[in-house]
Design a protein around this motif. Sequence first.
Motif, PDB file in Angstrom:
ATOM      1  N   LYS A 139       0.702  -1.168   0.090  1.00 48.76           N
ATOM      2  CA  LYS A 139      -0.015   0.110   0.082  1.00 48.76           C
ATOM      3  C   LYS A 139       0.665   1.290   0.085  1.00 48.76           C
ATOM      4  CE  LYS A 139      -4.245  -1.998   2.154  1.00 48.76           C
ATOM      5  NZ  LYS A 139      -5.280  -1.481   3.355  1.00 48.76           N
ATOM      6  N   ILE A 160      -0.332   3.702  -3.611  1.00 49.04           N
ATOM      7  CA  ILE A 160      -1.488   2.605  -3.769  1.00 49.04           C
ATOM      8  C   ILE A 160      -2.746   2.815  -2.745  1.00 49.04           C
ATOM      9  CG2 ILE A 160      -2.127   0.079  -3.616  1.00 49.04           C
ATOM     10  CD1 ILE A 160       0.109  -0.556  -5.135  1.00 49.04           C
ATOM     11  N   ASP A 161      -2.085   2.982  -1.534  1.00 48.87           N
ATOM     12  CA  ASP A 161      -3.161   3.315  -0.374  1.00 48.87           C
ATOM     13  C   ASP A 161      -4.022   4.608  -0.587  1.00 48.87           C
ATOM     14  OD1 ASP A 161      -4.294   2.359   1.912  1.00 48.87           O
ATOM     15  OD2 ASP A 161      -3.260   4.358   2.964  1.00 48.87           O
ATOM     16  N   LEU A 183      -6.200   3.783  -3.582  1.00 56.87           N
ATOM     17  CA  LEU A 183      -7.489   3.045  -2.974  1.00 56.87           C
ATOM     18  C   LEU A 183      -8.352   4.093  -2.376  1.00 56.87           C
ATOM     19  CD1 LEU A 183      -8.563   0.227  -2.129  1.00 56.87           C
ATOM     20  CD2 LEU A 183      -7.022   0.275  -0.223  1.00 56.87           C
ATOM     21  N   GLU A 228      -2.687  -6.767   0.146  1.00 55.82           N
ATOM     22  CA  GLU A 228      -0.924  -6.808   0.272  1.00 55.82           C
ATOM     23  C   GLU A 228      -0.564  -8.106   0.009  1.00 55.82           C
ATOM     24  OE1 GLU A 228       0.468  -2.966   2.387  1.00 55.82           O
ATOM     25  OE2 GLU A 228      -0.219  -4.174   3.486  1.00 55.82           O
ATOM     26  N   TYR A 286      -7.210  -3.599  -1.531  1.00 57.61           N
ATOM     27  CA  TYR A 286      -6.102  -3.846  -2.053  1.00 57.61           C
ATOM     28  C   TYR A 286      -5.758  -4.500  -0.935  1.00 57.61           C
ATOM     29  CZ  TYR A 286      -1.465  -4.169  -3.759  1.00 57.61           C
ATOM     30  OH  TYR A 286      -0.194  -4.595  -4.429  1.00 57.61           O
ATOM     31  N   ARG A 302      -3.132  -7.457  -4.932  1.00 58.60           N
ATOM     32  CA  ARG A 302      -4.046  -7.312  -5.998  1.00 58.60           C
ATOM     33  C   ARG A 302      -4.987  -6.374  -5.403  1.00 58.60           C
ATOM     34  NH1 ARG A 302      -4.071 -12.124  -9.680  1.00 58.60           N
ATOM     35  NH2 ARG A 302      -2.577 -13.617  -8.788  1.00 58.60           N
ATOM     36  N   PHE A 303      -5.681  -5.737  -6.469  1.00 57.61           N
ATOM     37  CA  PHE A 303      -6.818  -4.952  -6.410  1.00 57.61           C
ATOM     38  C   PHE A 303      -8.103  -5.755  -6.489  1.00 57.61           C
ATOM     39  CE2 PHE A 303      -4.336  -1.203  -7.078  1.00 57.61           C
ATOM     40  CZ  PHE A 303      -5.012  -0.178  -6.104  1.00 57.61           C
TER      41      PHE A 303
END
Length: 510
Positions: free
Chosen positions: A123, A160-161, A164, A185, A183, A189-190
């Motif tokens: 993330k 990514i976080d 998200l 970790e 997501y 993958r999403f």
Amino acid sequence: MPIRITGMNSGLDTESIITALTQTKQDRLDTAKGDQKKLTWKQDKWKELNKKVVSFYNGALSTMRFSSAYTKKTTTVSNSNAATVITGESAMDATQSLEITKLAKSAYLTGQEVTVGGSKATKETKVEDLGLSAGDEIKFTIGGDSDDVLAVSIEEGDTIDSVLSKLKNAKSSETNTSLNFNYDENNGRFFVSSKSAGAAASFAIDESDSETMSKLGLAVKADGSNYIAGSSAEIVLNGETYTSDSNTFEINGLTITANEVTDGPITLTTKQDTSGIYDNIKKMLSEYNDLMKEFATLYNADKASSYKMLTDDQKEAMSDSEVEEWENKIKSGLLSGDDTIATVRNAMRDIMSSGIDVKLKDGTVKSLSLSSFGISTGSYFSTEENERDALHIDGDPDDSSTSGNTDLLKSMISTDPDAVMNFFSDLSKSLYGKLSDLMRGTEYSSSFTIYEDKLMASQYSAYNTKISDAQSALEAAQDKLYQKFSTMETALSKINSSSGSLSSFFGTGS
């Protein structure tokens, strides 16, 4: 109260003498206090009984006035695993064919693995490390409408976080629809899903920026294996096709929930629920019986006239258990032979024993009573006194006295449910109306009250005055007597003092 010191010169027990001389006034005070306490207990008894009457009036009795209590229907499903059915009042007695061809699904995307330098992205991974730049966009279309787009823009410094978080809060400008995002970790993958099942809530990948979607693992594989499109449920009922965005269908009084696709048609059978109607009637009669037993128990109780209200002095001479037992004897007989109970009890009994003209299924009109349905009281001589008003249903498996008899009520529900409905709804309306009259507010009673609660409240207040007057009279009498004895003691003191002086005067010197 002043401190009273007496008997010092006379040697008399003036306290006991004055207590004896004022005992009549003490008795009046104790009687007033006891009568007020007894009135409080009587009010409590009435409140408890009235609560039960009102509960019956507003509950089972009220319900049984309306046709909805007699239109109970049930639907059986030949394959109970495939579908469940809730039967409404408007459902028709029928046998129907049902085929479940599709179940509603929520759209779901399993993202492809996102890596950085051969390792799974976390993330905290920055989007720049994934080859993304500020201005790149993540887009999904909602419900198959290419104009209904959910879009999120990448900004410099995003991780990514943070992406998200933006995705979770994003909503389409057209319909305000959002999607579920996560997501993972551990798997890098999403995961994406629609908020609800059905084609209208489904989503698709916007291919206008496919490179951005691919770098985040949000692209659909060529074989489509990581994406499930949202779809609506579909059933065929009696040859007609119906669709729903959920797996629940409401059709002609039936609420059908599809649980699995069927291999061909299954059968739904809707018919009168005789047990449901029977249970409603039984419930109403059971509550009526409980109420009538309560009336009888209170009315027939021993008046316990030999048990007088205890004074404080009497209580001190007894144990707590003895006091409780004594007072319970008085409480149990407070409504014994009460005229109000007799009036209400007789009125309810008269209604329940009356005849009602009912139109039967053959078109004829006949006067029916509870006995026409196998419902009656037990034998007078073999029934316990307080149970003599209780009504028993022939064939009732829960009633040992009548369980072996033919169940006329169930038979009538099966063969002529309209006659059953008309009789019991009219009977309930009559009893409901009678109780309404008996609980109408008056000068002496409040609304929804069968006893004279206002009058009793007034009587309680009157006792306060009576107790105050009796207390004042007792204290005045005691003060007057104490004053007289005090005067006597003073005179005796002077006499004793004079006698002492004379003795000293005539005494011999040394």
